[in-house]
Design a protein around this motif. Structure first.
Motif, PDB file in Angstrom:
ATOM      1  N   ALA A  16       1.282   0.872   3.560  1.00 12.33           N
ATOM      2  CA  ALA A  16       1.821  -0.157   3.253  1.00 12.33           C
ATOM      3  C   ALA A  16       1.310  -1.475   1.516  1.00 12.33           C
ATOM      4  CB  ALA A  16       0.974  -1.688   4.521  1.00 12.33           C
ATOM      5  N   LEU A  17       0.864  -0.439   1.534  1.00 14.14           N
ATOM      6  CA  LEU A  17       0.116  -1.090   0.166  1.00 14.14           C
ATOM      7  C   LEU A  17       1.115  -0.757  -0.608  1.00 14.14           C
ATOM      8  CD1 LEU A  17      -3.786  -1.795   0.687  1.00 14.14           C
ATOM      9  CD2 LEU A  17      -1.858  -3.578  -0.061  1.00 14.14           C
ATOM     10  N   SER A  18       1.186   0.210  -0.920  1.00 16.17           N
ATOM     11  CA  SER A  18       1.826   1.756  -2.162  1.00 16.17           C
ATOM     12  C   SER A  18       3.196   1.057  -1.156  1.00 16.17           C
ATOM     13  CB  SER A  18       1.173   2.978  -1.248  1.00 16.17           C
ATOM     14  OG  SER A  18       0.737   3.378  -1.119  1.00 16.17           O
ATOM     15  N   GLY A  19       3.715   0.875  -0.417  1.00 14.79           N
ATOM     16  CA  GLY A  19       4.977   0.760  -0.209  1.00 14.79           C
ATOM     17  C   GLY A  19       5.727  -0.967  -0.747  1.00 14.79           C
ATOM     18  N   LEU A  20       4.790  -1.628  -0.757  1.00 13.76           N
ATOM     19  CA  LEU A  20       5.069  -3.435  -0.974  1.00 13.76           C
ATOM     20  C   LEU A  20       4.946  -2.776  -3.174  1.00 13.76           C
ATOM     21  CD1 LEU A  20       4.538  -6.394  -1.546  1.00 13.76           C
ATOM     22  CD2 LEU A  20       1.913  -5.844  -0.792  1.00 13.76           C
ATOM     23  N   TYR A  21       3.916  -2.285  -3.511  1.00  8.70           N
ATOM     24  CA  TYR A  21       3.795  -1.982  -5.042  1.00  8.70           C
ATOM     25  C   TYR A  21       4.803  -1.523  -5.392  1.00  8.70           C
ATOM     26  CZ  TYR A  21       2.585  -0.091  -9.957  1.00  8.70           C
ATOM     27  OH  TYR A  21       2.880   0.008 -11.020  1.00  8.70           O
ATOM     28  N   LEU A  22       5.218  -0.369  -4.814  1.00 10.18           N
ATOM     29  CA  LEU A  22       6.634   0.253  -4.798  1.00 10.18           C
ATOM     30  C   LEU A  22       7.974  -0.686  -4.805  1.00 10.18           C
ATOM     31  CD1 LEU A  22       7.075   3.662  -3.582  1.00 10.18           C
ATOM     32  CD2 LEU A  22       6.316   3.104  -6.685  1.00 10.18           C
ATOM     33  N   THR A  23       7.524  -1.651  -4.447  1.00 10.05           N
ATOM     34  CA  THR A  23       9.088  -2.386  -3.871  1.00 10.05           C
ATOM     35  C   THR A  23       9.136  -3.470  -4.864  1.00 10.05           C
ATOM     36  OG1 THR A  23       8.900  -2.712  -1.782  1.00 10.05           O
ATOM     37  CG2 THR A  23       9.973  -4.511  -2.470  1.00 10.05           C
ATOM     38  N   CYS A  24       7.619  -3.975  -5.786  1.00  8.94           N
ATOM     39  CA  CYS A  24       7.198  -4.849  -6.427  1.00  8.94           C
ATOM     40  C   CYS A  24       7.990  -4.280  -8.033  1.00  8.94           C
ATOM     41  CB  CYS A  24       5.912  -5.145  -6.704  1.00  8.94           C
ATOM     42  SG  CYS A  24       5.800  -6.916  -5.086  1.00  8.94           S
ATOM     43  N   PHE A  25       7.464  -2.541  -7.875  1.00  7.50           N
ATOM     44  CA  PHE A  25       7.621  -2.418  -8.910  1.00  7.50           C
ATOM     45  C   PHE A  25       9.496  -2.054  -9.331  1.00  7.50           C
ATOM     46  CE2 PHE A  25       8.649   1.633 -11.148  1.00  7.50           C
ATOM     47  CZ  PHE A  25       7.690   1.969 -12.769  1.00  7.50           C
ATOM     48  N   LEU A  26      10.107  -1.771  -8.150  1.00  7.39           N
ATOM     49  CA  LEU A  26      11.754  -1.457  -8.263  1.00  7.39           C
ATOM     50  C   LEU A  26      12.365  -2.732  -8.255  1.00  7.39           C
ATOM     51  CD1 LEU A  26      11.357   1.565  -6.114  1.00  7.39           C
ATOM     52  CD2 LEU A  26      11.610   1.604  -8.359  1.00  7.39           C
TER      53      LEU A  26
END
Length: 442
Positions: A16-26
């Protein structure tokens, strides 16, 4: 809290945190392209054509979707509801929303950096970590996961469904699936992709129509169902209040874990399939993954959960696939159990075919000789029979553990190479040829 529950919580939080980080990064790029991704998928379904050097992007996406449209959509959703309550559905949605960024990233990197057909994640993991140890860990985890989430779990649900519907012996279901897998795979991976290109829309469409047939007359119940899903999602666990209680809550734990089980975002399975396609560009290929997550979790899983919750079957001891069967049969009659058994069997079969593709590709990296592949095939077929008689809880626990060993190296490589995700790529029908010339290591 038991050790499996601790593991589920840690694994779910990591994804969940990995997906959240990549969502913000992209900057929410994958989520902002949901409708474009769905349009490409449905447009591809009527213009599918394999290329000379590989399969079409639609065939790759259909094959990847076939790997996820299995027990996660029927048995997995029911298991999440039984173990985590209605709130688990909310966390499956969260898993899917942030999982779009994970799946976009892994398919993008596979299309941009993979040198060899069906070797996607291994190639970019080796580029990120040239020592090769993490690539070996991924390949070993992928090979193992092909037996867990890709075989045992699928056969187990199909066998249980067939037994509940008509008393068909569980072990005979496993034998029949093993025989069918053997026959299909004798035609090669391109045949698997071609089969998925027409099989996934047909089977998924029939299942969707049956679910809507139940839901539409009960639309007035949906607002209450969605309120229950959201309110139950934030009920703290029994161990205490605050953040600890929230993270250990059964809804969060089961929803996130089963969300991964359904859409496989971040595991690295889809990039293996997509690396065999001829993409126009990495960006376009990555959006196929967004469509896969949307159709799998946000559409199919939500429909299954809605059918269960609006019909509210309460038979004692109902678990996993039997709960879904009771929901369908309570609304459509006894024949619905036979329909669901057939759907479970077909979904499981498609998932098994795709995961054997993934497992074999990973094993070729570890053991590049035909003897090892023959042994793998024999063990894989034997697992089809074994999965039909194993207890469902044991199967799901094994699958969660194997998923973790596959997922960890993949996530680390994605974060190491995240700069590539913002690099513009050439758009060309011959992109496959161009990307083969990209240096493998700096």
């Amino acid at each position: 809290m038991t050790l499996p529950a601790v593991f589920q919580t840690a694994f779910g939080c990591t994804l969940a945190l990995s997906g959240l980080y990549l969502t913000c990064f992209l900057r929410f790029y994958p989520q902002r392209r949901i409708f474009r991704a769905l349009f490409s998928f449905f447009k591809g379904s009527v213009s599918k054509k394999d290329g000379q050097e590989g399969i079409s992007s639609f065939s790759a996406s259909a094959a990847a979707l076939a790997g996820t449209l299995g027990t996660g959509n029927i048995a997995g959703v029911a298991a999440a509801l039984v173990s985590g309550g209605a709130g688990a559905v909310f966390w499956m949605w969260v898993s899917a929303f942030f999982g779009m960024a994970l799946k976009y990233a892994e398919i993008f990197l596979s299309a941009r950096l993979s040198r060899e057909e069906s070797n996607g994640p291994i190639s970019y993991i080796q580029k990120a970590f040239p020592g090769g140890k993490l690539a070996i860990l991924f390949a070993a985890g992928c090979t193992g996961a092909s037996f867990g989430i890709g075989n045992l779990a699928q056969v187990n649900a199909a066998a249980e469904s067939m037994y509940d519907a008509c008393g068909f012996p569980r072990i005979l279901t496993g034998v029949l699936i093993a025989a069918a897998v053997f026959l299909i795979y004798s035609g090669g991976k391109k045949q698997v992709a071609s089969l998925a290109a027409w099989f996934v829309p047909l089977t998924g469409g029939v299942y969707l129509a049956a679910a809507l047939w139940i839901i539409l007359p009960r639309l007035s119940l949906l607002p209450g169902v969605f309120r229950m899903i959201v309110s139950d999602a934030f009920t703290p666990g029994a161990v205490g209040g605050g953040m600890v209680g929230f993270l250990t809550g059964r809804a969060f734990r089961c929803g996130i874990a089963r969300g991964v089980f359904t859409n496989e975002a971040g595991l690295g399975s889809a990039p293996i399939i997509h690396s065999a396609s001829c993409p126009s560009s990495p960006e376009e290929e990555g959006l196929w993954g967004v469509a896969e997550v949307t159709l799998d979790t946000l559409v199919m899983c939500t429909l299954t959960a809605a059918v269960i919750l609006v019909t509210a079957p309460h038979s004692p001891g109902s678990d996993s696939i039997s709960l879904t069967a009771e929901a369908f049969s309570s609304a459509l009659g006894g024949w619905a159990k036979l329909f669901l058994a057939g759907a479970s069997l077909l979904f499981a079969f498609s998932s098994i075919l795709t995961w054997e593709w993934c497992g074999e590709s990973a094993l070729l990296f570890l053991c590049p000789n035909q003897t090892g592949i023959r042994i793998y095939h024999l063990l894989f077929l034997a697992a089809c029979v074994l999965g039909s008689v194993l207890p469902v809880k044991a199967v799901l626990s094994i699958s969660d553990l194997l998923n973790f060993y596959m997922c960890l190296p993949n996530l680390l490589a994605i974060f190491r190479l995240k700069g590539e995700l913002k690099t513009k790529s050439p758009k060309s029908s011959a992109y496959k040829k161009q990307k083969l010339q990209i240096p493998f290591a700096e």
